[in-house]
Design a protein around this motif. Structure first.
Motif, PDB file in Angstrom:
ATOM      1  N   ASP A  60       0.803  -1.229   0.000  1.00 47.26           N
ATOM      2  CA  ASP A  60       0.000   0.000   0.000  1.00 47.26           C
ATOM      3  C   ASP A  60       0.838   1.283   0.000  1.00 47.26           C
ATOM      4  OD1 ASP A  60      -2.805  -0.811   0.037  1.00 47.26           O
ATOM      5  OD2 ASP A  60      -2.342  -1.764   1.954  1.00 47.26           O
ATOM      6  N   PHE A  63      -0.005   4.788  -1.519  1.00 47.55           N
ATOM      7  CA  PHE A  63      -0.988   5.692  -0.906  1.00 47.55           C
ATOM      8  C   PHE A  63      -0.291   6.599   0.110  1.00 47.55           C
ATOM      9  CE2 PHE A  63      -3.526   1.806  -1.976  1.00 47.55           C
ATOM     10  CZ  PHE A  63      -4.137   2.357  -3.095  1.00 47.55           C
ATOM     11  N   ARG A  85       1.438  -1.174   7.638  1.00 49.50           N
ATOM     12  CA  ARG A  85       1.736   0.037   6.877  1.00 49.50           C
ATOM     13  C   ARG A  85       2.722   0.966   7.603  1.00 49.50           C
ATOM     14  NH1 ARG A  85      -2.740   3.030   3.673  1.00 49.50           N
ATOM     15  NH2 ARG A  85      -0.775   3.788   2.831  1.00 49.50           N
ATOM     16  N   GLY A 115      -5.344   9.746   5.386  1.00 54.43           N
ATOM     17  CA  GLY A 115      -6.625   9.687   4.673  1.00 54.43           C
ATOM     18  C   GLY A 115      -7.804  10.042   5.550  1.00 54.43           C
TER      19      GLY A 115
HETATM   20  C1  LIG Z   1      -8.509   8.459   1.338  1.00 55.60           C
HETATM   21  N1  LIG Z   1      -7.958   7.114   1.249  1.00 55.60           N
HETATM   22  C2  LIG Z   1      -8.870   6.133   0.862  1.00 55.60           C
HETATM   23  C3  LIG Z   1      -6.594   6.920   1.537  1.00 55.60           C
HETATM   24  N2  LIG Z   1      -5.924   7.891   1.886  1.00 55.60           N
HETATM   25  N3  LIG Z   1      -5.955   5.731   1.525  1.00 55.60           N
HETATM   26  C4  LIG Z   1      -6.330   4.498   0.934  1.00 55.60           C
HETATM   27  C5  LIG Z   1      -5.527   3.339   1.438  1.00 55.60           C
HETATM   28  C6  LIG Z   1      -5.971   2.022   0.889  1.00 55.60           C
HETATM   29  C7  LIG Z   1      -5.190   0.857   1.408  1.00 55.60           C
HETATM   30  N4  LIG Z   1      -5.519  -0.325   0.681  1.00 55.60           N
HETATM   31  C8  LIG Z   1      -5.450   0.606   2.879  1.00 55.60           C
HETATM   32  O1  LIG Z   1      -6.337  -0.158   3.213  1.00 55.60           O
HETATM   33  O2  LIG Z   1      -4.745   1.165   3.723  1.00 55.60           O
END
Ligand SMILES: CN(C)C(=N)NCCC[C@H](N)C(=O)O
Length: 252
Positions: A60, A63, A85, A115
């Motif tokens: 990941d 991101f 992560r 996020g």
């Molecule tokens: C606003 N969004 C959705 C983000 N900033 N990050 C998405 C992370 C996705 C990753 N598969 C996880 O599950 O961490």
């Protein structure tokens, strides 16, 4: 011109975490092409991409938004809500330090993911209920409050991150796909969009909104509202709950 931190996808992208949706096969080569298009689009709209060293062992890692929040001259480095992560933050911290930001950290037992943070002027909404915990919000309130931010916790249960549910237009209106927003009344003003992916916009400057190709009806609506949608296909990242905001950290 402002800089934007980005990090190229890991060859293990398909193993990225999925929490609220069913796992689907990811085309890693297509993902790389989509990532280049995303980065090129940022560059075409006046953002200088700054590449953070890749972290191939973390599926990941692309991101990068989740590794920090920047506010004023301060970057608060995340302690990720998902253990796997956590290694992603170190190189991102070095990159933002190199950009001249002061650094603070959220420390154990606090957690937050970038996020979960939506900045609208001096208001900083923080999603509570998924990857970000109450102690993380307490520490963020201390760090950002000292810079004049008004930090407000808002519930997030239905989606992964706060910014999976809502983002904001240049005039400060918060937008979201109502069935997935836990409490639309937490945001004033709030406007509904007709698609989940229509909730996600990156402000490119002036009236331009970077958004996903998977939300054509929302793009039409934004045009009616006087904005200019700039559309990118990020299908492979959407399969692991990514969206347009997650793929960069915009340093304004
Ligand atoms: C606003 N969004 C959705 C983000 N900033 N990050 C998405 C992370 C996705 C990753 N598969 C996880 O599950 O961490």
């Amino acid at each position: 011109m402002p800089n934007a931190l980005v990090r190229r996808p890991s060859p293990r992208l398909a193993e990225g975490l999925v929490t609220h949706i069913e796992r689907k096969p990811v085309d890693a080569d297509l993902a790389v092409r989509q990532w280049h298009q995303y980065v090129d689009t940022l560059a075409q709209h006046g953002w200088i991409p700054v590449e953070v060293p890749p972290i191939d062992e973390c599926p990941d890692g692309v991101f990068i938004e989740d590794t920090m929040v920047v506010y004023g001259d301060l970057a608060v480095i995340a302690r990720a809500g998902a253990n796997e992560r956590r290694p992603e933050a170190a190189a991102a911290e070095q990159a933002v330090r190199d950009q001249g930001y002061r650094i603070a950290h959220v420390t154990e037992p606090g957690t937050f993911d970038g996020g979960d943070i939506l900045k609208v002027g001096k208001t900083v909404y923080v999603g509570l209920g998924g990857r970000t915990n109450a102690e993380g919000i307490r520490q963020l309130t201390e760090a950002l409050g000292s810079l004049g931010a008004d930090v407000r916790a808002v519930p997030v249960q239905k989606v992964l991150h706060l910014k999976s549910a809502v983002t904001a237009l240049p005039d400060g209106t918060v937008i979201g796909y109502e069935p997935l927003v836990d409490d639309p009344t937490a945001f004033d003003p709030f406007r509904a969009v007709p698609e989940e992916a229509g909730s996600h916009v990156v402000l490119l400057g002036e009236d331009r909104l970077l958004m996903a190709a998977s939300a054509p009806k929302s793009a039409e609506l934004f045009t009616q509202w006087g904005y200019t949608p700039v559309v990118v296909d990020i299908s492979e990242f959407e399969k692991i709950e990514g969206c347009v905001t997650c793929l960069s950290v915009r340093l304004r």
